[in-house]
Motif scaffolding. Structure first.
Motif, PDB file in Angstrom:
ATOM      1  N   UNK A  57      38.660 -98.063  37.358  1.00 31.98           N
ATOM      2  CA  UNK A  57      38.636 -98.765  38.612  1.00 31.98           C
ATOM      3  C   UNK A  57      40.098 -98.995  39.182  1.00 31.98           C
ATOM      4  N   UNK A  58      40.968 -98.502  38.411  1.00 39.09           N
ATOM      5  CA  UNK A  58      42.459 -98.863  39.060  1.00 39.09           C
ATOM      6  C   UNK A  58      43.027 -99.945  38.842  1.00 39.09           C
ATOM      7  N   UNK A  59      42.326-100.800  38.018  1.00 41.19           N
ATOM      8  CA  UNK A  59      42.866-102.112  37.565  1.00 41.19           C
ATOM      9  C   UNK A  59      43.914-102.050  36.252  1.00 41.19           C
TER      10      UNK A  59
ATOM     11  N   UNK B 286      41.297-102.185  42.463  1.00 40.59           N
ATOM     12  CA  UNK B 286      42.742-101.766  41.979  1.00 40.59           C
ATOM     13  C   UNK B 286      43.673-102.814  42.045  1.00 40.59           C
ATOM     14  N   UNK B 287      44.584-102.484  41.238  1.00 44.01           N
ATOM     15  CA  UNK B 287      46.144-103.460  41.275  1.00 44.01           C
ATOM     16  C   UNK B 287      46.385-103.741  39.699  1.00 44.01           C
ATOM     17  N   UNK B 288      47.368-104.565  39.556  1.00 44.96           N
ATOM     18  CA  UNK B 288      47.906-104.726  38.363  1.00 44.96           C
ATOM     19  C   UNK B 288      47.726-106.042  38.084  1.00 44.96           C
ATOM     20  N   UNK B 289      46.709-106.557  37.167  1.00 42.81           N
ATOM     21  CA  UNK B 289      46.347-107.760  36.887  1.00 42.81           C
ATOM     22  C   UNK B 289      47.586-108.308  35.817  1.00 42.81           C
ATOM     23  N   UNK B 290      48.250-109.387  36.076  1.00 45.48           N
ATOM     24  CA  UNK B 290      49.454-109.839  35.041  1.00 45.48           C
ATOM     25  C   UNK B 290      49.016-111.341  34.492  1.00 45.48           C
TER      26      UNK B 290
END
Length: 267
Positions: free
Chosen positions: A62-64, A205-209
């Motif tokens: 998914x790009x996550x 997509x993105x970076x979960x923090x």
């Protein structure tokens, strides 16, 4: 639906096939061992594999991405880890950082064949949410036993997944547990709902923090503790969310999220 959203929906569907399929297989393995032998190193190895693989499946399919920091704030010994809850990601992303966790889980999950048996072998603590406040004493007793076994209690103070930037609703269970157990509480802020929201058909997509924050010491009066916990988690979760939006994310912002973002910036 745009081409971008449609593509991401297909990627999400592929992830769910892998995620649910693997979860079922590993639950059967861990649940069978759990019901026969109880808590074993094999069960914990299965849990670590589940968490590790899900993080990588999310990223690849998914790009996550995943970024977790601040675990140096977790004190040695028994404590409570109180986390914001926006997504299933919150469960397996923070697991590797918690030592030997004992998650608070709703009764319905613990009744699922194999999955529930596996959860019990991993120190999960059952709570019957239909009983409301009457369920809290039993939960606290289980939590006390888990701490005596060397666990750290993991609880989601709002009791359920909440939409990103939604108003917080902290329940009384965390306050009563803090008062009864007399151990530090480590708040955890996160922004995973931006990418994998509750009941969302698309994982973006993105970076979960996620960020572990400085521990709240035991011994505070209930209202002071509740206020400090709420302010720590909500302030940092909002900050992580706004930072991600400012840096650019793959998902479109709906009217509610855009309005809430603007209100927070104004404040």
């Amino acid at each position: 639906m745009s081409i971008k959203a449609a593509t991401q929906a297909v990627r999400t569907a592929l992830f769910y096939v892998v995620f649910l399929g693997q979860t079922g297989i590993l639950a059967i393995l861990a649940g069978t061992v759990g019901i026969l032998f109880g808590r074993t190193p094999f069960g914990w190895a299965i849990a670590r594999l589940w968490c590790w693989s899900n993080v990588h499946y999310l990223h690849f399919l998914t790009g996550m991405g995943t970024h977790v920091e601040g675990d140096e704030h977790i004190p040695p010994g028994g404590c409570i880890i109180a986390s914001k809850h926006q997504s299933d990601w919150d469960i397996f992303a923070i697991f590797p950082h918690t030592g030997r966790p004992a998650y608070i889980a709703k009764k319905e999950l613990m009744r699922i064949p194999f999955f529930g048996w596996a959860a019990r072998s991993l120190d999960c603590i059952e709570i019957d949410r239909q009983k409301g406040a009457q369920a809290i004493p039993a939960m606290i007793n289980q939590a006390r036993d888990a701490i005596d076994r060397g666990c750290r209690i993991v609880i989601y103070p709002e009791g359920t997944r909440k939409p990103v930037l939604a108003d917080a609703e902290y329940r009384q269970g965390i306050v009563r547990m803090y008062t009864a157990l007399n151990v530090p509480v480590v708040p955890v802020a996160l922004n995973s709902g931006l990418f994998w929201g509750r009941n969302s058909l698309i994982i973006w997509p993105g970076v979960a923090r996620a960020r572990f924050l400085p521990a709240i010491e035991p011994g505070l009066d209930p209202e002071t503790f509740r206020s400090r916990l709420h302010d720590a988690i909500e302030t940092e979760s909002n900050r992580l969310t706004l930072e991600a939006i400012d840096q650019g994310i793959g998902r479109p912002l709906d009217d509610r999220l855009r309005a809430r973002r603007d209100a927070l910036r104004g404040a």
